[in-house]
Design an enzyme around this catalytic site. Structure first.
Site, PDB file in Angstrom:
ATOM      1  CE  LYS A   9      -4.004  -2.324   2.052  1.00 33.18           C
ATOM      2  NZ  LYS A   9      -5.083  -1.971   3.311  1.00 33.18           N
ATOM      3  CE1 TYR A  49      -9.411  -3.127   0.121  1.00 39.12           C
ATOM      4  CE2 TYR A  49      -8.344  -1.176  -0.732  1.00 39.12           C
ATOM      5  CZ  TYR A  49      -8.347  -2.348   0.089  1.00 39.12           C
ATOM      6  OH  TYR A  49      -7.099  -2.828   0.669  1.00 39.12           O
ATOM      7  CG  ASN A 112      -3.674  -2.220   6.879  1.00 38.86           C
ATOM      8  OD1 ASN A 112      -3.362  -1.587   5.795  1.00 38.86           O
ATOM      9  ND2 ASN A 112      -4.676  -2.730   7.522  1.00 38.86           N
ATOM     10  CG  HIS A 115      -5.252  -6.197  -0.316  1.00 41.78           C
ATOM     11  ND1 HIS A 115      -6.666  -6.223   0.382  1.00 41.78           N
ATOM     12  CD2 HIS A 115      -5.511  -7.068  -1.434  1.00 41.78           C
ATOM     13  CE1 HIS A 115      -7.473  -7.217  -0.608  1.00 41.78           C
ATOM     14  NE2 HIS A 115      -6.739  -7.687  -1.315  1.00 41.78           N
ATOM     15  CD  GLU A 126      -9.141  -9.078  -3.824  1.00 39.35           C
ATOM     16  OE1 GLU A 126      -9.874  -8.981  -3.112  1.00 39.35           O
ATOM     17  OE2 GLU A 126      -7.681  -9.352  -3.288  1.00 39.35           O
TER      18      GLU A 126
HETATM   19  P1  ATP Z   1      -7.169  -5.994   3.324  1.00 45.30           P
HETATM   20  O1  ATP Z   1      -8.473  -6.488   2.842  1.00 45.30           O
HETATM   21  O2  ATP Z   1      -6.593  -4.372   2.827  1.00 45.30           O
HETATM   22  O3  ATP Z   1      -6.373  -7.185   2.804  1.00 45.30           O
HETATM   23  P2  ATP Z   1      -8.120  -6.922   5.554  1.00 45.30           P
HETATM   24  O4  ATP Z   1      -8.721  -7.969   5.074  1.00 45.30           O
HETATM   25  O5  ATP Z   1      -7.163  -7.132   7.076  1.00 45.30           O
HETATM   26  O6  ATP Z   1      -7.440  -5.822   4.920  1.00 45.30           O
HETATM   27  P3  ATP Z   1     -10.860  -5.195   5.867  1.00 45.30           P
HETATM   28  O7  ATP Z   1     -11.546  -5.457   6.860  1.00 45.30           O
HETATM   29  O8  ATP Z   1     -11.004  -6.069   4.517  1.00 45.30           O
HETATM   30  O9  ATP Z   1      -9.212  -5.901   6.421  1.00 45.30           O
HETATM   31  O10 ATP Z   1     -10.567  -3.779   5.495  1.00 45.30           O
HETATM   32  C1  ATP Z   1      -9.822  -3.287   4.380  1.00 45.30           C
HETATM   33  C2  ATP Z   1      -8.853  -2.288   4.516  1.00 45.30           C
HETATM   34  O11 ATP Z   1      -9.749  -1.163   5.012  1.00 45.30           O
HETATM   35  C3  ATP Z   1      -8.084  -2.306   5.688  1.00 45.30           C
HETATM   36  O12 ATP Z   1      -6.799  -3.135   5.209  1.00 45.30           O
HETATM   37  C4  ATP Z   1      -7.504  -1.004   5.978  1.00 45.30           C
HETATM   38  O13 ATP Z   1      -6.840  -0.508   5.159  1.00 45.30           O
HETATM   39  C5  ATP Z   1      -9.104  -0.495   5.925  1.00 45.30           C
HETATM   40  N1  ATP Z   1      -9.801  -0.529   7.405  1.00 45.30           N
HETATM   41  C6  ATP Z   1     -10.133  -1.452   7.922  1.00 45.30           C
HETATM   42  N2  ATP Z   1     -10.904  -1.060   9.035  1.00 45.30           N
HETATM   43  C7  ATP Z   1     -10.510   0.133   9.079  1.00 45.30           C
HETATM   44  C8  ATP Z   1     -10.837   1.090  10.084  1.00 45.30           C
HETATM   45  N3  ATP Z   1     -11.637   0.834  11.342  1.00 45.30           N
HETATM   46  N4  ATP Z   1     -10.506   2.534  10.002  1.00 45.30           N
HETATM   47  C9  ATP Z   1      -9.910   2.764   9.045  1.00 45.30           C
HETATM   48  N5  ATP Z   1      -9.528   1.979   7.834  1.00 45.30           N
HETATM   49  C10 ATP Z   1      -9.817   0.561   8.051  1.00 45.30           C
HETATM   50 MG    MG Z   2      -9.668  -7.599   3.355  1.00 47.86          MG
END
Ligand code: ATP
Ligand code: MG
Length: 137
Positions: A9, A49, A112, A115, A126
């Site tokens: 990211k 997303y 974070n 992804h 994807e």
């Molecule tokens: P990713 O899909 O990016 O691999 P993930 O599967 O661990 O991450 P998801 O629940 O799918 O988490 O959320 C997608 C992304 O949205 C997260 O990686 C983060 O960048 C963002 N995100 C998730 N929760 C929050 C939150 N509470 N506040 C801000 N951003 C968030």
């Molecule tokens: Mg995810």
């Protein structure tokens, strides 16, 4: 052998962490079989997303994913989807296990660093969103 889709990211490309993150994948036995650096528009990030469209953080997430270049990549290996999720660590770096990418590099729950697809079906969708078949070797 399975494939999964990964993104390094913008917070991580900004801090020049691409090599350190790729080393984590390779040390864990995942092979990088496709990789490209691109800069998404906010609309493209929103499309990627789209499953999160109803979440309160959606707009912030799209803004962030378009804030700088990303590395889109395909990782291959035994059980690649689950394996990659283990290497990434929990979404929130505060909850991520020691040694994981998010524990070491992530700045916050939003920014974070990586992804990773959460299921083989999602991985296939994807990968197709970012890569043509000929680009995966
Ligand atoms: P990713 O899909 O990016 O691999 P993930 O599967 O661990 O991450 P998801 O629940 O799918 O988490 O959320 C997608 C992304 O949205 C997260 O990686 C983060 O960048 C963002 N995100 C998730 N929760 C929050 C939150 N509470 N506040 C801000 N951003 C968030
Ligand atoms: Mg995810």
């Amino acid at each position: 052998i399975q494939r999964t889709f990964s993104i390094i990211k913008p917070d991580a490309t900004r801090r020049n962490l691409t090599g350190k993150i790729n080393a984590k994948f390779e040390e864990a036995g995942l092979r990088i079989v496709a990789q490209k650096r691109i800069h998404l528009t906010k609309a493209q990030a929103g499309q990627f997303y789209i499953v999160h469209a109803a979440r309160p953080f959606y707009d912030e997430l799209c803004e962030f994913m378009a804030s700088g270049p990303i590395i889109a990549q395909v990782l291959e290996g035994e059980n690649a989807v689950v394996r990659n999720r283990e290497i990434m660590g929990a979404t929130n770096p505060k909850d991520a296990a020691a040694g994981t990418i998010r524990a070491e590099f992530a700045e916050s729950v939003g920014e974070n660093s990586v992804h990773g697809s959460d299921a083989p079906e999602a991985a296939a969708e994807e990968i197709a969103f970012f890569f043509a078949g000929l680009e995966i070797v």
